[in-house]
Design an enzyme around this catalytic site. Sequence first.
Site, PDB file in Angstrom:
ATOM      1  N   SER A 136       1.930   1.203  -4.666  1.00  0.00           N
ATOM      2  CA  SER A 136       0.927   0.877  -3.756  1.00  0.00           C
ATOM      3  C   SER A 136       1.526   1.725  -2.384  1.00  0.00           C
ATOM      4  O   SER A 136       0.352   1.886  -1.664  1.00  0.00           O
ATOM      5  CB  SER A 136       1.219  -0.653  -3.392  1.00  0.00           C
ATOM      6  OG  SER A 136       1.049  -1.360  -4.413  1.00  0.00           O
ATOM      7  N   HIS A 157      -2.846   5.267  -8.895  1.00  0.00           N
ATOM      8  CA  HIS A 157      -2.861   3.528  -8.114  1.00  0.00           C
ATOM      9  C   HIS A 157      -4.251   3.042  -8.570  1.00  0.00           C
ATOM     10  O   HIS A 157      -5.341   3.172  -7.832  1.00  0.00           O
ATOM     11  CB  HIS A 157      -2.861   3.969  -6.660  1.00  0.00           C
ATOM     12  CG  HIS A 157      -2.756   2.732  -5.750  1.00  0.00           C
ATOM     13  ND1 HIS A 157      -3.191   2.617  -4.672  1.00  0.00           N
ATOM     14  CD2 HIS A 157      -2.389   1.410  -6.316  1.00  0.00           C
ATOM     15  CE1 HIS A 157      -2.965   1.297  -4.097  1.00  0.00           C
ATOM     16  NE2 HIS A 157      -2.531   0.578  -5.115  1.00  0.00           N
ATOM     17  N   GLU A 169      -6.890   5.704  -7.050  1.00  0.00           N
ATOM     18  CA  GLU A 169      -6.585   6.593  -6.143  1.00  0.00           C
ATOM     19  C   GLU A 169      -5.401   7.288  -6.701  1.00  0.00           C
ATOM     20  O   GLU A 169      -4.557   6.877  -7.343  1.00  0.00           O
ATOM     21  CB  GLU A 169      -5.886   5.621  -4.927  1.00  0.00           C
ATOM     22  CG  GLU A 169      -5.805   6.559  -3.758  1.00  0.00           C
ATOM     23  CD  GLU A 169      -5.362   5.561  -2.579  1.00  0.00           C
ATOM     24  OE1 GLU A 169      -4.558   4.396  -2.886  1.00  0.00           O
ATOM     25  OE2 GLU A 169      -5.510   5.733  -1.538  1.00  0.00           O
ATOM     26  N   ASN A 207      -4.275   1.483   0.959  1.00  0.00           N
ATOM     27  CA  ASN A 207      -3.421   0.802   1.469  1.00  0.00           C
ATOM     28  C   ASN A 207      -3.116   0.960   3.006  1.00  0.00           C
ATOM     29  O   ASN A 207      -2.474   0.221   3.821  1.00  0.00           O
ATOM     30  CB  ASN A 207      -2.095   0.456   1.006  1.00  0.00           C
ATOM     31  CG  ASN A 207      -2.150  -0.351  -0.386  1.00  0.00           C
ATOM     32  OD1 ASN A 207      -3.329  -1.419  -0.282  1.00  0.00           O
ATOM     33  ND2 ASN A 207      -1.536  -0.161  -1.686  1.00  0.00           N
TER      34      ASN A 207
HETATM   35  N1  LIG Z   1      -0.628  -6.676  -7.187  1.00  0.00           N
HETATM   36  C1  LIG Z   1      -1.382  -5.962  -6.773  1.00  0.00           C
HETATM   37  O1  LIG Z   1      -2.505  -6.144  -6.269  1.00  0.00           O
HETATM   38  C2  LIG Z   1      -1.279  -4.227  -6.940  1.00  0.00           C
HETATM   39  C3  LIG Z   1      -2.369  -3.325  -6.647  1.00  0.00           C
HETATM   40  C4  LIG Z   1      -2.189  -2.015  -7.218  1.00  0.00           C
HETATM   41  C5  LIG Z   1      -0.762  -1.762  -7.137  1.00  0.00           C
HETATM   42  N2  LIG Z   1       0.245  -2.643  -7.327  1.00  0.00           N
HETATM   43  C6  LIG Z   1       1.524  -1.691  -7.657  1.00  0.00           C
HETATM   44  O2  LIG Z   1       1.804  -2.267  -8.933  1.00  0.00           O
HETATM   45  C7  LIG Z   1       3.329  -2.532  -9.395  1.00  0.00           C
HETATM   46  C8  LIG Z   1       3.243  -3.616 -10.048  1.00  0.00           C
HETATM   47  O3  LIG Z   1       2.739  -4.666  -9.179  1.00  0.00           O
HETATM   48  P1  LIG Z   1       2.337  -6.131  -9.865  1.00  0.00           P
HETATM   49  O4  LIG Z   1       1.774  -6.820  -8.809  1.00  0.00           O
HETATM   50  O5  LIG Z   1       1.817  -6.068 -11.325  1.00  0.00           O
HETATM   51  O6  LIG Z   1       3.954  -6.814  -9.980  1.00  0.00           O
HETATM   52  P2  LIG Z   1       4.271  -8.250 -11.009  1.00  0.00           P
HETATM   53  O7  LIG Z   1       5.515  -8.671 -10.372  1.00  0.00           O
HETATM   54  O8  LIG Z   1       3.163  -8.774 -11.437  1.00  0.00           O
HETATM   55  O9  LIG Z   1       4.866  -7.216 -12.324  1.00  0.00           O
HETATM   56  C9  LIG Z   1       5.832  -6.547 -12.273  1.00  0.00           C
HETATM   57  C10 LIG Z   1       6.490  -6.499 -13.807  1.00  0.00           C
HETATM   58  O10 LIG Z   1       7.701  -5.556 -13.695  1.00  0.00           O
HETATM   59  C11 LIG Z   1       8.621  -5.820 -14.596  1.00  0.00           C
HETATM   60  N3  LIG Z   1       9.795  -5.023 -14.450  1.00  0.00           N
HETATM   61  C12 LIG Z   1      10.463  -5.092 -13.143  1.00  0.00           C
HETATM   62  N4  LIG Z   1      11.537  -4.029 -13.220  1.00  0.00           N
HETATM   63  C13 LIG Z   1      11.443  -3.651 -14.409  1.00  0.00           C
HETATM   64  C14 LIG Z   1      12.279  -2.372 -14.990  1.00  0.00           C
HETATM   65  N5  LIG Z   1      13.104  -1.841 -14.312  1.00  0.00           N
HETATM   66  N6  LIG Z   1      11.835  -2.072 -16.261  1.00  0.00           N
HETATM   67  C15 LIG Z   1      10.808  -2.871 -16.905  1.00  0.00           C
HETATM   68  N7  LIG Z   1      10.002  -3.727 -16.226  1.00  0.00           N
HETATM   69  C16 LIG Z   1      10.459  -4.156 -15.223  1.00  0.00           C
HETATM   70  C17 LIG Z   1       8.796  -7.336 -14.192  1.00  0.00           C
HETATM   71  O11 LIG Z   1       9.450  -8.032 -15.295  1.00  0.00           O
HETATM   72  C18 LIG Z   1       7.349  -7.673 -14.196  1.00  0.00           C
HETATM   73  O12 LIG Z   1       6.799  -8.238 -15.338  1.00  0.00           O
HETATM   74  C19 LIG Z   1       3.931  -2.490  -7.806  1.00  0.00           C
HETATM   75  O13 LIG Z   1       4.353  -1.091  -7.655  1.00  0.00           O
HETATM   76  C20 LIG Z   1       2.884  -2.686  -6.879  1.00  0.00           C
HETATM   77  O14 LIG Z   1       3.051  -2.161  -5.635  1.00  0.00           O
HETATM   78  C21 LIG Z   1       0.059  -3.923  -7.153  1.00  0.00           C
END
Ligand SMILES: NC(=O)c1ccc[n+]([C@@H]2O[C@H](COP(=O)([O-])OP(=O)(O)OC[C@H]3O[C@@H](n4cnc5c(N)ncnc54)[C@H](O)[C@@H]3O)[C@@H](O)[C@H]2O)c1
Length: 313
Positions: A136, A157, A169, A207
């Site tokens: 993000s 993104h 993005e 963001n």
């Molecule tokens: N949530 C949102 O609205 C959103 C929107 C756009 C981008 N993002 C970005 O996407 C990414 C993920 O966000 P999310 O909301 O899906 O998080 P989440 O917490 O729902 O999921 C993250 C997953 O990654 C796994 N994980 C963590 N470290 C790991 C590793 N080293 N190896 C393998 N698996 C691992 C965890 O077990 C978990 O299942 C982040 O970088 C976040 O900033 C999130």
Amino acid sequence: MAEIKCVGVVGAGQMGSGIAQLAATNGLDVWLLDADRDALSRATGAISSSINRFVSKGHVLRLLHDPLETLEFIFIFFEVRDDAMRRLRLTSNLQDLCSADIIVEAIVESEDVKKKLFKDLDGIAKSSAILASNTSSISITRLASATKRPSQVIGMHFMNPPPIMKLVEIIRGADTSEETFVATKALAERFGKTTVCSQDYAGFIVNRILMPMINEAFHTLYTGVATKEDIDSGMKHGTNQPMGPLELADLIGLDVCLSVMKVLHEGLGDSKYAPCPLLVQYVDAGRLGRKRGIGVYDYRKATQKPITPSPRL
Ligand SMILES: NC(=O)c1ccc[n+]([C@@H]2O[C@H](COP(=O)([O-])OP(=O)(O)OC[C@H]3O[C@@H](n4cnc5c(N)ncnc54)[C@H](O)[C@@H]3O)[C@@H](O)[C@H]2O)c1
């Protein structure tokens, strides 16, 4: 650059599972990896029911470009879903991603953890593979510096939830090649997405603008200007947004919002980006939003013991 036939997705949380779903329903083979086996089984359930909802609403049918009668519809419904589920393979072993033409990382929003992953991916991915991050806010240039292939590292993104939101993005790191950019943009377009291109500065486009608004909504709550319901209703009906900023924060995840604010604060060096203390406190308390059942709002079933929020909130 090789044609993209196989996609690796690292992180099977809300974003990774949605990205894997998009790839599988668009005819690509997918490896979905998570360190946590439970996250993988939750992701399979979420993907399967999301495809069901999509197909039943006719979204997938749009991809088929064909007017269908009811029986054909039902037949294709099962075909599309079964084909997508067949294409999806789950793993906790990074080595399995060695056949991927592009690997999209969607793990926790931490620069150190992502850098380590990019270094490891660089070691196992085929030499032509693109390494993309769904971060993000974290610098693509710095993630790329953990690899020996910075020209093949890019930001991809997706918005939440990836199967529904229209935008991807695309962020070019300092050394991202034109070839990598073109291939990544083409993949996003294959998924039916609109793309925008951002240079690699903290928060990118969306963001950089969205998170300070969410942070300000927390300040509005924190300083007692209004209730959470009125803040959300005011922004929803007064600015024509589909949901209020606090509801949106719960959907995104308060931990993700806090991480992004920290990156903006540090990366742009302006105190106006300092995270609101209330946002910090919610995260400290484990109130991470919908994914935890409680954030600004309480989503838990009435049968569970209700929490007693502080009177101010
Ligand atoms: N949530 C949102 O609205 C959103 C929107 C756009 C981008 N993002 C970005 O996407 C990414 C993920 O966000 P999310 O909301 O899906 O998080 P989440 O917490 O729902 O999921 C993250 C997953 O990654 C796994 N994980 C963590 N470290 C790991 C590793 N080293 N190896 C393998 N698996 C691992 C965890 O077990 C978990 O299942 C982040 O970088 C976040 O900033 C999130």
